[in-house]
Design a protein around this motif. Structure first.
Motif, PDB file in Angstrom:
ATOM      1  N   ILE A 132       0.978  -1.026   0.058  1.00  0.00           N
ATOM      2  CA  ILE A 132       0.162   0.375  -0.059  1.00  0.00           C
ATOM      3  C   ILE A 132       0.349   1.266  -0.408  1.00  0.00           C
ATOM      4  N   GLU A 133       0.442   2.176  -0.999  1.00  0.00           N
ATOM      5  CA  GLU A 133       0.855   3.580  -0.473  1.00  0.00           C
ATOM      6  C   GLU A 133       1.229   4.381   0.198  1.00  0.00           C
ATOM      7  N   VAL A 134       2.235   4.911   1.100  1.00  0.00           N
ATOM      8  CA  VAL A 134       1.835   5.978   2.315  1.00  0.00           C
ATOM      9  C   VAL A 134       2.442   7.246   1.156  1.00  0.00           C
ATOM     10  N   GLU A 135       1.247   7.989   1.962  1.00  0.00           N
ATOM     11  CA  GLU A 135       1.921   9.149   1.958  1.00  0.00           C
ATOM     12  C   GLU A 135       1.254  10.730   3.182  1.00  0.00           C
ATOM     13  N   ARG A 136       3.099  10.739   3.739  1.00  0.00           N
ATOM     14  CA  ARG A 136       2.837  11.694   4.635  1.00  0.00           C
ATOM     15  C   ARG A 136       3.297  13.061   4.179  1.00  0.00           C
ATOM     16  N   VAL A 137       2.102  13.925   5.301  1.00  0.00           N
ATOM     17  CA  VAL A 137       1.902  15.277   4.759  1.00  0.00           C
ATOM     18  C   VAL A 137       1.776  16.070   6.600  1.00  0.00           C
ATOM     19  N   PRO A 138       1.621  17.253   6.249  1.00  0.00           N
ATOM     20  CA  PRO A 138       1.659  17.829   8.004  1.00  0.00           C
ATOM     21  C   PRO A 138       0.040  17.512   8.163  1.00  0.00           C
ATOM     22  N   THR A 139      -1.009  17.353   9.614  1.00  0.00           N
ATOM     23  CA  THR A 139      -1.900  16.844  10.110  1.00  0.00           C
ATOM     24  C   THR A 139      -2.834  17.891   9.300  1.00  0.00           C
ATOM     25  N   SER A 140      -2.906  18.705   9.339  1.00  0.00           N
ATOM     26  CA  SER A 140      -3.785  20.454   8.388  1.00  0.00           C
ATOM     27  C   SER A 140      -3.865  20.401   7.249  1.00  0.00           C
ATOM     28  N   ARG A 141      -2.745  19.292   6.037  1.00  0.00           N
ATOM     29  CA  ARG A 141      -3.040  19.001   4.984  1.00  0.00           C
ATOM     30  C   ARG A 141      -3.372  17.269   4.699  1.00  0.00           C
ATOM     31  N   VAL A 142      -3.732  16.587   6.005  1.00  0.00           N
ATOM     32  CA  VAL A 142      -4.369  14.850   5.195  1.00  0.00           C
ATOM     33  C   VAL A 142      -5.425  15.718   4.347  1.00  0.00           C
ATOM     34  N   LEU A 143      -6.583  16.463   5.301  1.00  0.00           N
ATOM     35  CA  LEU A 143      -8.176  16.026   4.949  1.00  0.00           C
ATOM     36  C   LEU A 143      -7.803  17.131   2.894  1.00  0.00           C
ATOM     37  N   ASN A 144      -6.519  17.625   2.797  1.00  0.00           N
ATOM     38  CA  ASN A 144      -7.098  18.538   1.359  1.00  0.00           C
ATOM     39  C   ASN A 144      -5.974  17.443   0.457  1.00  0.00           C
ATOM     40  N   VAL A 145      -5.196  16.482   1.155  1.00  0.00           N
ATOM     41  CA  VAL A 145      -4.406  15.219   0.037  1.00  0.00           C
ATOM     42  C   VAL A 145      -5.406  14.303   0.315  1.00  0.00           C
ATOM     43  N   VAL A 146      -6.054  14.168   0.708  1.00  0.00           N
ATOM     44  CA  VAL A 146      -7.477  13.097   0.530  1.00  0.00           C
ATOM     45  C   VAL A 146      -8.344  13.475  -0.099  1.00  0.00           C
ATOM     46  N   ASP A 147      -8.516  14.277  -0.956  1.00  0.00           N
ATOM     47  CA  ASP A 147      -9.407  15.224  -1.452  1.00  0.00           C
ATOM     48  C   ASP A 147      -9.081  15.173  -3.145  1.00  0.00           C
ATOM     49  N   ARG A 148      -7.688  15.541  -2.827  1.00  0.00           N
ATOM     50  CA  ARG A 148      -7.228  15.449  -4.313  1.00  0.00           C
ATOM     51  C   ARG A 148      -7.432  14.247  -4.273  1.00  0.00           C
ATOM     52  N   CYS A 149      -6.425  13.187  -3.869  1.00  0.00           N
ATOM     53  CA  CYS A 149      -6.812  12.091  -4.387  1.00  0.00           C
ATOM     54  C   CYS A 149      -7.881  11.461  -4.593  1.00  0.00           C
ATOM     55  N   VAL A 150      -9.276  11.854  -4.407  1.00  0.00           N
ATOM     56  CA  VAL A 150     -10.520  11.274  -5.085  1.00  0.00           C
ATOM     57  C   VAL A 150     -10.939  12.103  -6.551  1.00  0.00           C
ATOM     58  N   GLN A 151     -10.536  13.636  -6.425  1.00  0.00           N
ATOM     59  CA  GLN A 151     -11.649  14.611  -7.341  1.00  0.00           C
ATOM     60  C   GLN A 151     -10.117  14.576  -8.016  1.00  0.00           C
ATOM     61  N   GLU A 152      -8.659  13.967  -8.333  1.00  0.00           N
ATOM     62  CA  GLU A 152      -8.021  14.067  -9.408  1.00  0.00           C
ATOM     63  C   GLU A 152      -7.239  12.196  -9.844  1.00  0.00           C
ATOM     64  N   ASP A 153      -7.348  11.952  -8.396  1.00  0.00           N
ATOM     65  CA  ASP A 153      -7.099  10.337  -9.006  1.00  0.00           C
ATOM     66  C   ASP A 153      -8.209   9.064  -8.582  1.00  0.00           C
ATOM     67  N   ASN A 154      -9.849  10.172  -8.904  1.00  0.00           N
ATOM     68  CA  ASN A 154     -10.716   9.119  -8.679  1.00  0.00           C
ATOM     69  C   ASN A 154     -10.803   7.942  -7.896  1.00  0.00           C
ATOM     70  N   MET A 155      -9.832   8.174  -7.145  1.00  0.00           N
ATOM     71  CA  MET A 155      -9.782   6.825  -5.340  1.00  0.00           C
ATOM     72  C   MET A 155     -11.315   6.908  -4.524  1.00  0.00           C
ATOM     73  N   THR A 156     -11.573   5.867  -4.296  1.00  0.00           N
ATOM     74  CA  THR A 156     -12.360   6.319  -3.456  1.00  0.00           C
ATOM     75  C   THR A 156     -12.020   6.354  -2.274  1.00  0.00           C
TER      76      THR A 156
END
Length: 323
Positions: free
Chosen positions: A124-148
């Motif tokens: 499984i891929e792991v992306e480590r980011v500052p806590t304040s950016r966690v949700l932003n990165v999740v949203d990016r994965c959903v919107q740009e990479d078509n992840m669920t």
């Protein structure tokens, strides 16, 4: 999407989830529940205490319960993304490998690096980011990479899966006076509380425990709505950026109070448990810390259940705790 309320979590829903978790090919186990008197732990107050050892669960924490129910209700194909400080991510990765699904875990960079490396061993891929950016990165994965997105605590299937732990408690102690549960986003606390109350334990007092530097549910109770904060704690698994809306609704309905423990109380609890042969991570010993430090009211002479929720802690981390 249908709005989810506390009333959507019924006894029938929880019992069905328990059957799913019990039959899951992921191998969820009915973990031991031992009387305090069978340990060498000092008992600060005269009460009848039981320890529910979820640190002995497969993947090392209670999280596999909710994950087992989640995956049973998701397509067995696709690309999923989640957020986790470690324990949910490990169970998510374990299930992803079993079912052959693709996945990614977005992890706060405050979480131990050993957790990231462990998750990656499952492919499984792991992306480590500052806590304040966690949700932003999740949203990016959903919107740009078509992840669920598979939520790590604000999810009805997850909460229903966690409720299986509550039913197991009642098999050993049918009428507990007090049950003490750790609280991060609130999924475990909500599931256990709902299973107990809907099973008829009207007089049972249920307490959630949070670190004082990551007290989103405590603040949510005060503000009467789910809130977020810049959470920081050695108990990284109890430090999500916000309290879940559905867990909050269930906790408001079924939980007596949220109590807080300090970082030093958590550290001391890890050491105390380790010195008696129980390997429990900081996030997993919050409920224990609350009891031994007198944070739970009116327990003298009562039947008390304390959940040790996880044991994923490495040798490198244990070296940072006092003997």
């Amino acid at each position: 999407m249908e709005e989810l309320t506390a009333d959507t979590i019924t006894l029938e829903v929880l019992q069905e989830a328990r059957e799913t978790v019990t039959r899951s090919p992921l191998g969820v186990i009915n973990t031991p529940m031992i009387p305090w008197c069978q340990t060498t732990l000092p008992l600060p107050q005269p009460c009848n205490v039981y320890l529910k050892l979820e640190n002995m669960q497969k993947t090392g924490s209670f999280k596999l319960r909710g994950v087992a129910n989640q995956f049973s209700r998701r397509p067995k194909a696709g690309h999923f993304v989640t957020m986790s400080a470690g324990n949910y991510g490990k169970s998510f990765a374990y299930a992803s490998k079993h079912y052959g699904t693709k996945g990614k875990v977005v992890m706060p960079d405050t979480a131990p690096i050993s957790r990231s490396l462990l998750i990656q061993t499952f492919g499984i891929e792991v992306e480590r980011v500052p806590t304040s950016r966690v949700l932003n990165v999740v949203d990016r994965c959903v919107q740009e990479d078509n992840m669920t997105f598979m939520h790590s605590y604000n999810d009805p299937d997850l909460i229903a899966g966690h409720a299986s732990l509550g039913f197991e408690i009642l098999e050993v102690v049918p009428d507990p006076d007090v049950v003490v549960v750790c609280c991060g986003g609130g999924g475990l606390l909500a599931g256990v509380a709902a299973s107990l109350k809907l099973s008829g334990c009207e007089k049972t007092r249920i307490y959630g425990v949070e670190p004082d530097g990551a007290c989103t549910m405590y603040r949510s109770f005060i503000e009467k709505k789910p809130v977020g904060m810049d959470s920081k704690s050695i108990a990284s698994g109890l430090a999500p950026p916000f309290a879940g809306a559905l867990p909050y609704a269930l906790c408001r309905k079924y939980v007596a109070e949220i109590v807080l423990v300090t970082e030093e109380e958590i550290k001391s609890a890890v050491s105390t448990l380790y010195n008696t042969g129980l390997v429990v991570e900081p996030s997993g010993c919050a409920a224990f810390a609350a009891l031994v430090n007198g944070k739970i009211p009116d327990v003298t002479g009562k039947k008390v259940v304390v959940i040790l929720s996880g044991g994923n802690i490495g040798k490198d981390e244990l070296a940072n705790f006092p003997d």
